[in-house]
Motif scaffolding. Structure first.
Motif, PDB file in Angstrom:
ATOM      1  N   GLU A 141       0.908  -1.264   0.012  1.00  0.00           N
ATOM      2  CA  GLU A 141       0.094  -0.027   0.046  1.00  0.00           C
ATOM      3  C   GLU A 141       0.939   1.485  -0.091  1.00  0.00           C
ATOM      4  O   GLU A 141       0.653   2.180  -0.838  1.00  0.00           O
ATOM      5  CB  GLU A 141      -0.715   0.097   1.331  1.00  0.00           C
ATOM      6  CG  GLU A 141      -1.768  -1.011   1.350  1.00  0.00           C
ATOM      7  CD  GLU A 141      -3.143  -0.482   0.585  1.00  0.00           C
ATOM      8  OE1 GLU A 141      -3.828   0.632   1.030  1.00  0.00           O
ATOM      9  OE2 GLU A 141      -3.715  -1.201  -0.380  1.00  0.00           O
ATOM     10  N   ASP A 142       1.908   1.144   0.831  1.00  0.00           N
ATOM     11  CA  ASP A 142       2.728   2.445   1.027  1.00  0.00           C
ATOM     12  C   ASP A 142       3.346   2.677  -0.334  1.00  0.00           C
ATOM     13  O   ASP A 142       3.684   3.809  -0.814  1.00  0.00           O
ATOM     14  CB  ASP A 142       3.878   2.312   2.142  1.00  0.00           C
ATOM     15  CG  ASP A 142       3.423   2.144   3.414  1.00  0.00           C
ATOM     16  OD1 ASP A 142       1.895   2.571   3.395  1.00  0.00           O
ATOM     17  OD2 ASP A 142       3.921   1.728   4.242  1.00  0.00           O
ATOM     18  N   CYS A 163      -3.104  21.282  -7.456  1.00  0.00           N
ATOM     19  CA  CYS A 163      -3.810  20.069  -7.127  1.00  0.00           C
ATOM     20  C   CYS A 163      -3.319  19.361  -6.156  1.00  0.00           C
ATOM     21  O   CYS A 163      -1.902  19.085  -6.003  1.00  0.00           O
ATOM     22  CB  CYS A 163      -3.796  19.233  -8.507  1.00  0.00           C
ATOM     23  SG  CYS A 163      -4.222  17.500  -8.351  1.00  0.00           S
ATOM     24  N   ASP A 164      -4.115  18.573  -5.386  1.00  0.00           N
ATOM     25  CA  ASP A 164      -3.579  17.936  -4.085  1.00  0.00           C
ATOM     26  C   ASP A 164      -3.660  16.475  -4.654  1.00  0.00           C
ATOM     27  O   ASP A 164      -4.421  15.571  -4.631  1.00  0.00           O
ATOM     28  CB  ASP A 164      -4.624  18.146  -2.915  1.00  0.00           C
ATOM     29  CG  ASP A 164      -4.120  17.440  -1.767  1.00  0.00           C
ATOM     30  OD1 ASP A 164      -3.299  16.571  -1.631  1.00  0.00           O
ATOM     31  OD2 ASP A 164      -4.671  17.767  -0.562  1.00  0.00           O
ATOM     32  N   ALA A 165      -2.356  16.049  -4.826  1.00  0.00           N
ATOM     33  CA  ALA A 165      -2.228  14.516  -5.505  1.00  0.00           C
ATOM     34  C   ALA A 165      -2.458  13.610  -4.418  1.00  0.00           C
ATOM     35  O   ALA A 165      -2.961  12.544  -4.803  1.00  0.00           O
ATOM     36  CB  ALA A 165      -0.704  14.523  -6.131  1.00  0.00           C
ATOM     37  N   LEU A 179       1.189  11.355  -9.916  1.00  0.00           N
ATOM     38  CA  LEU A 179       0.030  12.302 -10.020  1.00  0.00           C
ATOM     39  C   LEU A 179       0.476  13.930  -9.902  1.00  0.00           C
ATOM     40  O   LEU A 179       0.160  14.791 -10.884  1.00  0.00           O
ATOM     41  CB  LEU A 179      -1.024  12.280  -8.998  1.00  0.00           C
ATOM     42  CG  LEU A 179      -1.972  10.743  -9.359  1.00  0.00           C
ATOM     43  CD1 LEU A 179      -2.595  10.239  -8.165  1.00  0.00           C
ATOM     44  CD2 LEU A 179      -2.654  10.675 -10.660  1.00  0.00           C
ATOM     45  N   ALA A 180       1.411  13.941  -8.975  1.00  0.00           N
ATOM     46  CA  ALA A 180       1.858  15.417  -8.553  1.00  0.00           C
ATOM     47  C   ALA A 180       2.497  16.106  -9.816  1.00  0.00           C
ATOM     48  O   ALA A 180       2.671  17.157 -10.306  1.00  0.00           O
ATOM     49  CB  ALA A 180       2.877  15.527  -7.513  1.00  0.00           C
ATOM     50  N   ALA A 181       3.483  15.028 -10.487  1.00  0.00           N
ATOM     51  CA  ALA A 181       4.320  15.560 -11.692  1.00  0.00           C
ATOM     52  C   ALA A 181       3.248  16.095 -12.668  1.00  0.00           C
ATOM     53  O   ALA A 181       3.650  16.660 -13.693  1.00  0.00           O
ATOM     54  CB  ALA A 181       5.168  14.416 -12.127  1.00  0.00           C
ATOM     55  N   LEU A 182       2.080  15.270 -12.867  1.00  0.00           N
ATOM     56  CA  LEU A 182       1.083  15.435 -14.058  1.00  0.00           C
ATOM     57  C   LEU A 182       0.170  16.756 -13.770  1.00  0.00           C
ATOM     58  O   LEU A 182      -0.485  16.811 -14.540  1.00  0.00           O
ATOM     59  CB  LEU A 182       0.389  14.120 -14.331  1.00  0.00           C
ATOM     60  CG  LEU A 182       1.212  13.063 -15.008  1.00  0.00           C
ATOM     61  CD1 LEU A 182       0.506  11.696 -15.121  1.00  0.00           C
ATOM     62  CD2 LEU A 182       1.851  13.339 -16.205  1.00  0.00           C
ATOM     63  N   ALA A 192       3.060   5.901  -2.584  1.00  0.00           N
ATOM     64  CA  ALA A 192       4.267   6.893  -2.961  1.00  0.00           C
ATOM     65  C   ALA A 192       4.218   7.000  -4.513  1.00  0.00           C
ATOM     66  O   ALA A 192       4.527   8.126  -5.089  1.00  0.00           O
ATOM     67  CB  ALA A 192       5.541   6.208  -2.351  1.00  0.00           C
ATOM     68  N   TRP A 193       4.285   5.994  -5.377  1.00  0.00           N
ATOM     69  CA  TRP A 193       4.475   5.853  -6.647  1.00  0.00           C
ATOM     70  C   TRP A 193       3.383   6.925  -7.213  1.00  0.00           C
ATOM     71  O   TRP A 193       3.381   7.753  -8.086  1.00  0.00           O
ATOM     72  CB  TRP A 193       4.675   4.663  -7.441  1.00  0.00           C
ATOM     73  CG  TRP A 193       4.847   4.878  -8.928  1.00  0.00           C
ATOM     74  CD1 TRP A 193       5.984   4.956  -9.370  1.00  0.00           C
ATOM     75  CD2 TRP A 193       3.816   4.758  -9.849  1.00  0.00           C
ATOM     76  NE1 TRP A 193       5.748   5.031 -10.760  1.00  0.00           N
ATOM     77  CE2 TRP A 193       4.579   4.854 -11.032  1.00  0.00           C
ATOM     78  CE3 TRP A 193       2.408   4.684  -9.881  1.00  0.00           C
ATOM     79  CZ2 TRP A 193       3.747   5.054 -12.124  1.00  0.00           C
ATOM     80  CZ3 TRP A 193       1.763   4.570 -11.123  1.00  0.00           C
ATOM     81  CH2 TRP A 193       2.532   4.836 -12.307  1.00  0.00           C
TER      82      TRP A 193
END
Lengths: 205, 205
Positions: free
Chosen positions: A133-134, A152-154, A144-147, A138-139
């Motif tokens: 899960e962790d 936006c709150d990834a 999502l943050a990079a895109l 993380a991935w």
């Protein structure tokens, strides 16, 4: 290459192949009867090896599950790394969704459901599930943050996607005829809406 | 009321109370050890009754699960009927979501996860799970259809909500500290978007 060196390499790849063979047998046993019901003896029978020989590779059923989780993760990483090397994070995200949901087998979904169930009462399995899960969180959060559009709150977006992803696997495990198509389209729509900005991100929370 | 009639009523309510008591004991056993690991002997011990006495009320573990499912359904129906009598379908929908997700206990979620898991390899349990799925789908689809704008596809909307609902329960079962709040808000947002019309309904699929 000397004959001796060749033998060492053969022995190594032989051991790796043997591990793979045991993991395949374990997967079949766990899917058919569940983790709890499967004994190391069942596993040995399925793998056509002696129990003593199995223990040379895996000291316990929990160690076999760690082996399965590592293999699953490694297989996913090969795909993701190839796409990320090509600089295509969106493609990697799409590829992961495709791999885990559209291409997922019912056997794989049953195995996952069984491990979740076992995790509620077996701390060793709970730790393996938690680590998975962790790593997934993380991935996904990083990807999502990079895109995402600024603001936006990834992490919140991943938290919104996570139960939907789990539910798709439950339905796949329960129903051999389950069509994942609409739910995967829903997942993609939530991602698209979430990535375009905080307002859309809020809308799906 | 004659003394004899009173005795018959006492015996009846005694039997109903005994059934309830066995179901409570079964719930505790199944949550702690899983359906498969629990024997009728464990159940008798938990209920402080003899195994023979348990069999007078339930002929098998599967019959106990049917009893649990019926009880769960009946409890939900009381709530829903009260709201529907008040003519408030939206309130009933909201109440069901509140009951099943916000108020859900971790024990209840573990029990559900365990039965899904068992359903993948036990046809009797699969049939009980399937019946529950069918009843839930029928109720949700009818309720959503009654609330929806013309042209909204209630069946498709329910299909979109269903895996999210299941995933919320998986997370609740896996993590004692899981906050269902954001996921339940997401569920409500998907329902609101889906009810306003076919365009929004398409957006979440």
């Amino acid at each position: 290459m000397s004959a001796a060196a060749g033998t060492v390499i053969d022995a190594r790849s032989g051991a790796a192949a043997r591990r793979e063979h045991i993991l395949d047998a374990a997967e079949a046993c766990f899917v058919r009867n569940g983790f709890h019901r499967t004994t190391m003896q069942d596993l040995a029978r399925e793998a056509a090896m002696s129990p003593g020989n199995i223990y040379r590779y895996f000291e316990s059923k929990e160690a076999v599950v760690i082996g399965l989780a590592d293999r699953e993760w490694a297989r996913g990483e090969i795909l993701v790394e190839a796409m990320e090397r090509a600089g295509d994070r969106r493609g990697a995200l799409s590829g992961v969704i495709e791999r885990y949901f559209t291409q997922a087998t019912r056997a794989g979904a049953i195995l996952r459901l069984d491990l979740w169930c076992e995790a509620t009462r077996n701390p060793a399995i709970a730790a393996i599930v938690q680590q998975g899960e962790d790593e997934a969180r993380a991935w996904f959060t990083e990807t999502l943050a990079a895109l995402a559009a600024p603001g936006c709150d990834a992490a919140a977006l991943y938290a919104a996607l996570n139960p939907l992803m789990k539910g798709i696997l439950v339905n796949k495990a329960l129903d051999a005829g389950y069509d994942v198509g609409p739910a995967v389209a829903e997942l993609r729509a939530l991602i698209e809406a979430g990535l375009t900005g905080p307002a859309a991100g809020e809308a799906v929370r």
